[in-house]
Scaffold this active site. Structure first.
Site, PDB file in Angstrom:
ATOM      1  N   LEU A   1       0.623  -1.432   0.112  1.00  0.00           N
ATOM      2  CA  LEU A   1      -0.323  -0.018  -0.208  1.00  0.00           C
ATOM      3  C   LEU A   1       0.870   1.012   0.206  1.00  0.00           C
ATOM      4  CD1 LEU A   1      -0.099   0.932   3.147  1.00  0.00           C
ATOM      5  CD2 LEU A   1      -1.540  -0.602   3.657  1.00  0.00           C
TER       6      LEU A   1
ATOM      7  N   GLY B   1      11.008   9.321   0.880  1.00  0.00           N
ATOM      8  CA  GLY B   1      11.211  10.484   2.010  1.00  0.00           C
ATOM      9  C   GLY B   1      10.445   8.756   2.628  1.00  0.00           C
TER      10      GLY B   1
ATOM     11  N   CYS C   1       8.965   3.779   4.103  1.00  0.00           N
ATOM     12  CA  CYS C   1       9.302   2.616   3.689  1.00  0.00           C
ATOM     13  C   CYS C   1      10.455   2.522   2.568  1.00  0.00           C
ATOM     14  CB  CYS C   1       8.404   2.272   2.957  1.00  0.00           C
ATOM     15  SG  CYS C   1       6.795   1.647   4.313  1.00  0.00           S
TER      16      CYS C   1
ATOM     17  N   LYS D   1       5.178  13.105   1.203  1.00  0.00           N
ATOM     18  CA  LYS D   1       4.287  13.165  -0.536  1.00  0.00           C
ATOM     19  C   LYS D   1       3.074  14.301   0.305  1.00  0.00           C
ATOM     20  CE  LYS D   1       2.420   8.360  -0.435  1.00  0.00           C
ATOM     21  NZ  LYS D   1       2.459   7.550  -1.402  1.00  0.00           N
TER      22      LYS D   1
ATOM     23  N   ARG E   1       8.518  11.272   8.791  1.00  0.00           N
ATOM     24  CA  ARG E   1       8.825  10.131   8.804  1.00  0.00           C
ATOM     25  C   ARG E   1       9.996  10.434   7.429  1.00  0.00           C
ATOM     26  NH1 ARG E   1       6.671   4.197   9.884  1.00  0.00           N
ATOM     27  NH2 ARG E   1       4.950   5.150   8.527  1.00  0.00           N
TER      28      ARG E   1
HETATM   29  C1  UDX Z   1       6.054   3.046  -0.706  1.00  0.00           C
HETATM   30  C2  UDX Z   1       5.367   2.048  -2.307  1.00  0.00           C
HETATM   31  O1  UDX Z   1       5.156   2.440  -3.020  1.00  0.00           O
HETATM   32  C3  UDX Z   1       4.778   1.026  -1.602  1.00  0.00           C
HETATM   33  O2  UDX Z   1       4.579   0.227  -2.481  1.00  0.00           O
HETATM   34  C4  UDX Z   1       5.573   0.565  -0.528  1.00  0.00           C
HETATM   35  O3  UDX Z   1       4.150  -0.768  -0.471  1.00  0.00           O
HETATM   36  C5  UDX Z   1       5.556   1.588   0.420  1.00  0.00           C
HETATM   37  O4  UDX Z   1       6.188   2.353  -0.112  1.00  0.00           O
HETATM   38  P1  UDX Z   1       4.861   5.193  -0.395  1.00  0.00           P
HETATM   39  O5  UDX Z   1       6.125   5.488   1.164  1.00  0.00           O
HETATM   40  O6  UDX Z   1       3.481   5.452   0.123  1.00  0.00           O
HETATM   41  O7  UDX Z   1       4.871   3.720  -0.506  1.00  0.00           O
HETATM   42  O8  UDX Z   1       5.450   6.073  -1.137  1.00  0.00           O
HETATM   43  P2  UDX Z   1       5.706   6.116  -2.400  1.00  0.00           P
HETATM   44  O9  UDX Z   1       4.548   7.318  -3.447  1.00  0.00           O
HETATM   45  O10 UDX Z   1       6.103   5.246  -3.036  1.00  0.00           O
HETATM   46  O11 UDX Z   1       6.583   7.321  -2.770  1.00  0.00           O
HETATM   47  C6  UDX Z   1       7.606   7.449  -2.048  1.00  0.00           C
HETATM   48  C7  UDX Z   1       9.027   8.645  -2.624  1.00  0.00           C
HETATM   49  O12 UDX Z   1       8.967   8.912  -3.659  1.00  0.00           O
HETATM   50  C8  UDX Z   1       7.749  10.369  -2.000  1.00  0.00           C
HETATM   51  O13 UDX Z   1       8.334  10.817  -1.356  1.00  0.00           O
HETATM   52  C9  UDX Z   1       7.685  10.717  -3.134  1.00  0.00           C
HETATM   53  O14 UDX Z   1       7.587  11.974  -3.390  1.00  0.00           O
HETATM   54  C10 UDX Z   1       8.509  10.295  -3.988  1.00  0.00           C
HETATM   55  N1  UDX Z   1       9.145   9.706  -5.774  1.00  0.00           N
HETATM   56  C11 UDX Z   1       7.744   9.101  -6.273  1.00  0.00           C
HETATM   57  C12 UDX Z   1       9.389  10.868  -6.023  1.00  0.00           C
HETATM   58  O15 UDX Z   1      10.584  11.714  -5.454  1.00  0.00           O
HETATM   59  N2  UDX Z   1       9.681  10.683  -7.424  1.00  0.00           N
HETATM   60  C13 UDX Z   1       8.744  10.177  -7.802  1.00  0.00           C
HETATM   61  O16 UDX Z   1       8.693   9.796  -9.629  1.00  0.00           O
HETATM   62  C14 UDX Z   1       7.893   9.223  -7.633  1.00  0.00           C
END
Ligand code: UDX
Length: 436
Positions: free
Chosen positions: A148, A259, A262, A325, A332
């Site tokens: 998720l 960040g 996860c 995000k 975190r």
């Molecule tokens: C992530 C995984 O997507 C998910 O499948 C897993 O279960 C948990 O970790 P999440 O931590 O909610 O989910 O965030 P995600 O939407 O993946 O974004 C992670 C980070 O990457 C954010 O800080 C976001 O801003 C950054 N990001 C994302 C970028 O810098 N560039 C991008 O193109 C996409």
């Protein structure tokens, strides 16, 4: 079915509410009484779109209950364990103390024939170690990782891209996989891939997915670093390579980096586990992925410093965003907050705003100034730094509107989310990440 969910943090609370919303009778169990009290009142303890509604509905229907008494797990056919596996203090490996404690307290209440389903993200090999203890009470352990995303957690739980279940290669394992199919019946009925594997594969699927996503982001951020010394534009580069369906445009957003709860800790734990397994070199690139990612935070700070002629001392810097995000109040390992703290350390008068995350940010970084109102945040600022791409900043804040409030006309776009041409046309000095 009757289900128990041990651990009501991000994963567990969403899982419990989502399972109740598809018709199961669910008890959520957590050792934190404050969390349980809020959940039992039908109140989401964190911001997650859609959670509040299904939580309130589940609690009102009587199908969803919460308690801190682990004995309430008795009578459930499936016990999900979704406790946290944070980064170990002073190391890169995962801290399994919550997982171990959860199994320790749960097992006396597990009956013969029950299924225990691990959902926490764990180092490969953990399930095989736990399995004998579960089998000793006549139950079966499966590992059922979740994928998720914060902000989409409810949808990702009810209607995931795929379901993965690691089972032992025994008749009991086969039966347990069937039980999980029943748990997830709406998704299974609509044809969602249901992949049955051994324990190690299931555990690895989760960390491999996160490692891939993190690598994709750091790849494009590495290209941003090259763009910065050559005058190229990484956003155009991403668009162009993203048209190749083998590459794809998603997760090629260059900026201040990833960040959250996860990706950062999962890639570190994966690298640490690979070292233990004598295969450190196989994923040594993840250390580079981590390093590239952390450099981008510094780059955003440097852009602000350079734009203010080499010193931010006593300058007002408005920081738009604290969450890691948008659509999340989670700070975190947030790159946004990290940049704000660094600027504060350099003597800037930093004011941070965020539509959801101020309370959480204040708890971990109380030394910063927080302002819920966006316009009050940017008023009299010498520079504006956009680090979380909420619509409030990316779409709704126009350069004309900002011009009437700020002192300086400097904007640093840590997410490459603003319309550079429009800001420049309005007289601003616009700085993106990996853009000329
Ligand atoms: C992530 C995984 O997507 C998910 O499948 C897993 O279960 C948990 O970790 P999440 O931590 O909610 O989910 O965030 P995600 O939407 O993946 O974004 C992670 C980070 O990457 C954010 O800080 C976001 O801003 C950054 N990001 C994302 C970028 O810098 N560039 C991008 O193109 C996409």
């Amino acid at each position: 079915m009757r289900l128990s969910v041990i651990g009501c943090g991000y994963l567990g609370a969403v899982h419990a509410a989502a399972m109740a919303s598809i018709g199961h009778e669910v008890v959520g169990i957590d050792i934190d009484p404050r969390k349980i009290e809020a959940l039992a009142r039908g109140e989401a303890p964190f911001f997650e779109p859609g959670l509040q509604e299904i939580l309130a509905e589940g609690v009102a229907s009587g199908r969803l209950t919460f308690t801190s008494d682990i004995a309430a797990a008795e009578g459930a056919a499936v016990h999900f364990v979704g406790v946290g596996t944070p980064q170990l203090q002073g190391g890169h490996a995962a801290d399994l103390s919550h997982v171990n404690a959860a199994f320790e307290s749960l097992l006396p209440h597990v009956r013969e024939g029950d299924v225990v389903a691990g959902k926490s993200t764990v180092p490969v090999g953990t399930a095989a170690e736990l399995a004998p203890r579960v089998e000793a009470v006549g139950a079966t352990l499966v590992w059922n990782p979740e994928f998720l995303r914060e902000g989409w957690a409810v949808q990702d739980t009810i209607d995931p891209d795929r379901l993965v279940t690691g089972v032992p290669s025994t008749p009991a394992g086969e039966r347990a996989a069937q039980v999980l199919r029943e748990v997830y019946h709406p998704a299974v009925a609509k044809g969602t891939p249901f992949i049955v594997t051994d324990y190690a594969t299931a555990e690895l699927v989760k960390v491999a997915a996160n490692a891939f996503l993190a690598t994709k982001i750091s790849f494009i951020n590495a290209m941003a670093e090259i763009a910065e010394v050559t005058g190229a534009d990484v956003t155009q580069l991403a668009d162009a390579i993203g048209h190749d369906v083998r590459i794809g445009r998603r997760f090629l957003g260059a900026g201040i980096g990833f960040g959250g709860g996860c990706l950062p800790k999962d890639i570190r734990a994966f690298a640490a586990r690979a070292e233990e397994l004598g295969r450190g070199e196989s994923v040594s690139f993840l250390r580079e992925v981590d390093a590239i990612n952390l450099r981008r935070r510094e780059r955003a700070v440097q852009l602000v410093v350079d734009a203010l002629d080499g010193s931010v001392f006593d300058k007002k810097v408005a920081v738009l965003g604290a969450a890691f995000k948008p659509f999340s109040d989670d700070v975190r390992d947030s790159p946004a907050l990290h940049a704000a703290v660094r600027l504060h350390g350099l003597g800037a008068h930093v004011v941070v705003t965020d539509p959801q995350a101020i309370e959480n940010a204040r708890r971990v970084q109380p030394q910063l100034n927080y302002e819920p109102d966006r316009d009050a945040t940017i008023r009299d600022a010498d520079a504006v730094l956009m680090v979380t791409e909420w619509d409030e900043y990316r779409r709704e804040l126009t350069p004309e509107h900002a011009s009437a409030l700020t002192v300086g006309r400097v904007v640093v776009d840590g997410r490459n989310g603003l319309d550079a041409a429009a800001w420049r046309a309005a007289g601003w000095r616009y700085y993106g990440m990996g853009r000329p």
